[in-house]
Scaffold this motif. Structure first.
Motif, PDB file in Angstrom:
ATOM      1  N   ARG A 143       0.990  -1.130   0.021  1.00  0.00           N
ATOM      2  CA  ARG A 143      -0.042  -0.004   0.065  1.00  0.00           C
ATOM      3  C   ARG A 143       0.917   1.280   0.028  1.00  0.00           C
ATOM      4  N   GLU A 144       2.005   1.072   0.619  1.00  0.00           N
ATOM      5  CA  GLU A 144       3.074   2.347   0.641  1.00  0.00           C
ATOM      6  C   GLU A 144       3.937   2.567  -0.607  1.00  0.00           C
ATOM      7  N   ILE A 145       3.392   1.733  -1.890  1.00  0.00           N
ATOM      8  CA  ILE A 145       4.168   2.090  -3.065  1.00  0.00           C
ATOM      9  C   ILE A 145       3.504   3.503  -3.381  1.00  0.00           C
ATOM     10  N   ASP A 146       4.649   4.323  -4.061  1.00  0.00           N
ATOM     11  CA  ASP A 146       4.166   5.357  -4.296  1.00  0.00           C
ATOM     12  C   ASP A 146       3.911   5.601  -5.868  1.00  0.00           C
ATOM     13  N   ALA A 147       4.661   4.905  -6.675  1.00  0.00           N
ATOM     14  CA  ALA A 147       4.512   4.945  -8.063  1.00  0.00           C
ATOM     15  C   ALA A 147       4.894   3.830  -8.606  1.00  0.00           C
ATOM     16  N   ILE A 148       4.630   3.407  -9.791  1.00  0.00           N
ATOM     17  CA  ILE A 148       4.905   2.215 -10.389  1.00  0.00           C
ATOM     18  C   ILE A 148       5.432   2.431 -12.023  1.00  0.00           C
ATOM     19  N   GLY A 149       6.324   1.672 -12.101  1.00  0.00           N
ATOM     20  CA  GLY A 149       7.029   2.031 -13.623  1.00  0.00           C
ATOM     21  C   GLY A 149       6.988   0.891 -14.586  1.00  0.00           C
ATOM     22  N   LEU A 150       6.448   0.525 -15.762  1.00  0.00           N
ATOM     23  CA  LEU A 150       6.551  -0.631 -16.547  1.00  0.00           C
ATOM     24  C   LEU A 150       7.582  -0.579 -17.482  1.00  0.00           C
ATOM     25  N   SER A 151       8.676  -1.325 -17.674  1.00  0.00           N
ATOM     26  CA  SER A 151       9.523  -1.075 -18.705  1.00  0.00           C
ATOM     27  C   SER A 151       8.773  -1.450 -20.019  1.00  0.00           C
ATOM     28  N   HIS A 152       7.861  -2.612 -19.913  1.00  0.00           N
ATOM     29  CA  HIS A 152       7.148  -2.802 -21.351  1.00  0.00           C
ATOM     30  C   HIS A 152       6.075  -3.697 -20.968  1.00  0.00           C
ATOM     31  N   LEU A 153       5.460  -4.153 -21.868  1.00  0.00           N
ATOM     32  CA  LEU A 153       4.227  -4.917 -21.368  1.00  0.00           C
ATOM     33  C   LEU A 153       4.188  -6.262 -21.532  1.00  0.00           C
ATOM     34  N   HIS A 154       5.301  -7.044 -22.039  1.00  0.00           N
ATOM     35  CA  HIS A 154       5.337  -8.436 -21.879  1.00  0.00           C
ATOM     36  C   HIS A 154       4.886  -9.160 -20.543  1.00  0.00           C
ATOM     37  N   ALA A 155       4.388 -10.118 -20.411  1.00  0.00           N
ATOM     38  CA  ALA A 155       3.557 -10.737 -19.216  1.00  0.00           C
ATOM     39  C   ALA A 155       4.570 -10.865 -17.991  1.00  0.00           C
ATOM     40  N   ASP A 156       5.752 -11.264 -18.274  1.00  0.00           N
ATOM     41  CA  ASP A 156       6.913 -11.149 -17.142  1.00  0.00           C
ATOM     42  C   ASP A 156       7.412 -10.034 -16.460  1.00  0.00           C
ATOM     43  N   HIS A 157       6.794  -9.023 -17.100  1.00  0.00           N
ATOM     44  CA  HIS A 157       7.115  -7.549 -16.383  1.00  0.00           C
ATOM     45  C   HIS A 157       5.924  -6.889 -15.844  1.00  0.00           C
ATOM     46  N   CYS A 158       4.875  -7.221 -16.208  1.00  0.00           N
ATOM     47  CA  CYS A 158       3.648  -6.431 -15.620  1.00  0.00           C
ATOM     48  C   CYS A 158       2.758  -7.338 -15.256  1.00  0.00           C
ATOM     49  N   LEU A 159       2.508  -8.566 -15.226  1.00  0.00           N
ATOM     50  CA  LEU A 159       1.231  -9.112 -15.098  1.00  0.00           C
ATOM     51  C   LEU A 159       0.741  -9.266 -13.615  1.00  0.00           C
ATOM     52  N   ASP A 160       1.700  -9.275 -12.538  1.00  0.00           N
ATOM     53  CA  ASP A 160       1.144  -9.144 -11.182  1.00  0.00           C
ATOM     54  C   ASP A 160       0.736  -7.745 -10.696  1.00  0.00           C
ATOM     55  N   LEU A 161       0.587  -6.987 -11.603  1.00  0.00           N
ATOM     56  CA  LEU A 161      -0.063  -5.689 -11.414  1.00  0.00           C
ATOM     57  C   LEU A 161      -1.621  -5.901 -11.227  1.00  0.00           C
ATOM     58  N   CYS A 162      -1.969  -7.129 -11.653  1.00  0.00           N
ATOM     59  CA  CYS A 162      -3.131  -7.555 -11.543  1.00  0.00           C
ATOM     60  C   CYS A 162      -3.575  -7.835 -10.202  1.00  0.00           C
ATOM     61  N   GLY A 163      -2.504  -8.594  -9.380  1.00  0.00           N
ATOM     62  CA  GLY A 163      -2.767  -8.859  -7.959  1.00  0.00           C
ATOM     63  C   GLY A 163      -2.643  -7.702  -7.160  1.00  0.00           C
ATOM     64  N   TYR A 164      -1.673  -6.899  -7.449  1.00  0.00           N
ATOM     65  CA  TYR A 164      -1.783  -5.374  -6.828  1.00  0.00           C
ATOM     66  C   TYR A 164      -3.310  -4.861  -6.935  1.00  0.00           C
ATOM     67  N   HIS A 165      -3.889  -4.907  -8.101  1.00  0.00           N
ATOM     68  CA  HIS A 165      -5.291  -4.515  -8.103  1.00  0.00           C
ATOM     69  C   HIS A 165      -6.200  -5.257  -7.025  1.00  0.00           C
ATOM     70  N   ILE A 166      -5.984  -6.456  -6.982  1.00  0.00           N
ATOM     71  CA  ILE A 166      -6.901  -7.249  -6.246  1.00  0.00           C
ATOM     72  C   ILE A 166      -6.491  -6.911  -4.693  1.00  0.00           C
ATOM     73  N   ALA A 167      -5.301  -6.757  -4.273  1.00  0.00           N
ATOM     74  CA  ALA A 167      -5.174  -6.241  -2.927  1.00  0.00           C
ATOM     75  C   ALA A 167      -5.470  -4.850  -2.589  1.00  0.00           C
ATOM     76  N   ALA A 168      -5.506  -3.770  -3.574  1.00  0.00           N
ATOM     77  CA  ALA A 168      -5.949  -2.629  -3.684  1.00  0.00           C
ATOM     78  C   ALA A 168      -7.376  -2.649  -3.201  1.00  0.00           C
ATOM     79  N   CYS A 169      -8.003  -3.311  -3.777  1.00  0.00           N
ATOM     80  CA  CYS A 169      -9.612  -3.512  -3.866  1.00  0.00           C
ATOM     81  C   CYS A 169     -10.330  -4.163  -2.693  1.00  0.00           C
ATOM     82  N   TYR A 170      -9.715  -5.300  -2.401  1.00  0.00           N
ATOM     83  CA  TYR A 170     -10.202  -6.258  -1.372  1.00  0.00           C
ATOM     84  C   TYR A 170      -9.267  -6.490  -0.259  1.00  0.00           C
ATOM     85  N   SER A 171      -8.159  -6.030   0.105  1.00  0.00           N
ATOM     86  CA  SER A 171      -7.488  -6.353   1.464  1.00  0.00           C
ATOM     87  C   SER A 171      -8.054  -5.503   2.515  1.00  0.00           C
TER      88      SER A 171
END
Length: 268
Positions: free
Chosen positions: A58-86
């Motif tokens: 929750r304390e992360i201030d900003a996120i940067g994604l170098s590119h959109l291949h799955a191995d670099h961005c896909l756990d942002l979906c997990g962040y979204h779940i925690a941000a909404c439901y934790s």
């Protein structure tokens, strides 16, 4: 509170999560406004769970994604779940710096439609969860001046230079995924630490415009005048020691392999 820029490796496995590491994810922190500012670079599979070892996400201030291949961005979906439901939800809407169309790409990965063709999740979508920003050549992110350049990869991909403001500020350059790149050499000029992908061993199986070998990564570090090198993004089918052995003859300074939990202080 920390006193200088700090890099923590959250995950460093290349192309997919590995037996000992999540995929690409790096936590960059520095003092800012009497607290610690936290920038997360990439969020590959397995990274979100591992991130809890180092701070409350929750304390992360900003996120940067170098590119959109799955191995670099896909756990942002997990962040979204925690941000909404934790239990501490809802989390603040944080900026995500990324290539164009990142919001729609992550929405496709995260959202599943029900039998009626409508979204199966209640509440806001991942596309609404973040403040989506397209990478610019220069941007200010908290205490960091962040510069980016396009690098050699089959999709829109960026190398990222993070400079802490102030006389004692350090310089970190993260290659993202790239083949040999003159733009990366220029971006890494005089970096205190070059965090650079080394996905291949030398050989004919390394297609052009895709990834670097350890030797190529070390050569880029030498030409750019980087002071230290950390080799990362090594996939599970290669041995890190083999990549390091190929790299060492091409760089005279400190050179090491990224590992989960490893920390470097930069600058000072």
């Amino acid at each position: 509170m920390i006193t200088m820029m700090k890099l923590t490796v959250v995950g460093c496995s290349g192309s997919l999560s590995g037996p000992d590491s999540p995929a690409s994810s790096y936590l960059v922190q520095a003092p800012f406004d009497n607290r610690t500012f936290s920038l997360l670079l990439d969020c590959g599979p397995g990274a979100m769970g591992a991130l809890y070892r180092y701070l409350d996400p929750r304390e992360i201030d900003a996120i940067g994604l170098s590119h959109l291949h799955a191995d670099h961005c896909l756990d942002l979906c997990g962040y979204h779940i925690a941000a909404c439901y934790s239990p501490s939800a809802p989390w603040p809407r944080r900026p995500v710096y990324a290539p164009a169309n990142a919001a729609s790409r992550l929405a496709r990965a995260c959202e599943v439609t029900g039998p009626d063709g409508q979204g199966s999740e209640s509440g806001e979508s991942i596309a609404e969860r973040f403040q989506w920003q397209v990478w610019q050549p220069n941007q200010q992110i908290g205490p960091f001046q962040v510069r980016t350049v396009r690098v050699e990869h089959p999709v829109e991909a960026y190398a990222i230079r993070v400079e802490e403001e102030g006389r004692q500020g350090g310089v970190l350059v993260y290659s993202g995924d790239t083949g040999p790149s003159d733009a990366l050499v220029r971006l890494a000029d005089g970096a205190d630490l070059l965090l650079i992908e080394s996905a291949f061993l030398d050989g004919s199986d390394n297609p052009s415009g895709m990834h670097l070998s350890g030797a190529q990564a070390a050569a880029i570090a030498k030409v750019s005048g980087s002071r230290a090198v950390v080799l990362t993004h090594i996939p599970p089918w290669h041995k890190s020691d083999d990549v390091l052995a190929e790299a060492k003859p091409h760089f005279d300074g400190p050179i090491s392999i990224a590992s989960p939990g490893a920390v470097w202080d930069i600058g000072g």
